[in-house]
Design an enzyme around this catalytic site. Sequence first.
Site, PDB file in Angstrom:
ATOM      1  N   MET A 120       1.236  -1.121  -0.056  1.00  0.00           N
ATOM      2  CA  MET A 120       0.113   0.170  -0.068  1.00  0.00           C
ATOM      3  C   MET A 120       1.134   1.076  -0.003  1.00  0.00           C
ATOM      4  SD  MET A 120      -2.873  -1.486   2.389  1.00  0.00           S
ATOM      5  CE  MET A 120      -3.501  -0.069   2.618  1.00  0.00           C
ATOM      6  N   CYS A 121       1.024   1.407   1.349  1.00  0.00           N
ATOM      7  CA  CYS A 121       1.505   3.592   1.550  1.00  0.00           C
ATOM      8  C   CYS A 121       3.141   3.178   0.699  1.00  0.00           C
ATOM      9  CB  CYS A 121       1.269   3.244   2.812  1.00  0.00           C
ATOM     10  SG  CYS A 121      -0.523   4.083   3.220  1.00  0.00           S
ATOM     11  N   VAL A 122       4.046   2.387   1.382  1.00  0.00           N
ATOM     12  CA  VAL A 122       5.434   1.548   0.501  1.00  0.00           C
ATOM     13  C   VAL A 122       5.411   1.639  -0.852  1.00  0.00           C
ATOM     14  CG1 VAL A 122       7.575   0.634   0.436  1.00  0.00           C
ATOM     15  CG2 VAL A 122       6.550   0.683   2.775  1.00  0.00           C
TER      16      VAL A 122
END
Length: 198
Positions: A120-122
Amino acid sequence: MSTHTTPVEALLVVDVQSASVVGDGALPDAAGLLDRTTDLITRARQDGALVVHLQNDGQPGADDEPHTPGWELHLPVEAGPTETVIRKSHDDGFKETALGDVLAGAGVRSLAVCGLMSEMCVQATARTALALGHRVVLPYDAHATHDIPAAPGISGVIPAAVVSRVAAWAISGGADVTTQASDVGFTAPPRPNSPAGA
């Protein structure tokens, strides 16, 4: 995968917040992830690289709802001209934040990304960094996520390590995916004077 990398000028520490690394909601091997992330931060500071901690603002009632215990950054921040915290409300750490300006202000051309969640965010933050022309290093053992639950008729449980591996593989055509965080080296950016804060 490479085993050594050219030093990078910045470290992005993505969403290492208490809700995901301690207690019932902790990721698998959270302790190991914290050890490796702490080592990356320590070496980045020592070598004068820019350190940016991204902090996710979750929705009301979420584990990372702002100003709740789970929202707090778990690792200490040494705020100053080369270390800062940037809050975000999207997976992509660049979206509607000052991250791009902070990196540009410091003259950063290359960066390492660590933290969570891998898929997701990475991944979203690394993808945008690549699109902006940065060289991106993704140390495989310094990002993590949860197991994906079984979906009847589709698949059994997908272990967190497999999810992280796939997330890294999906951007390995552009990013330098290393085997270990210890392979990542740091150097000061050409203009280490980025604004401290966003």
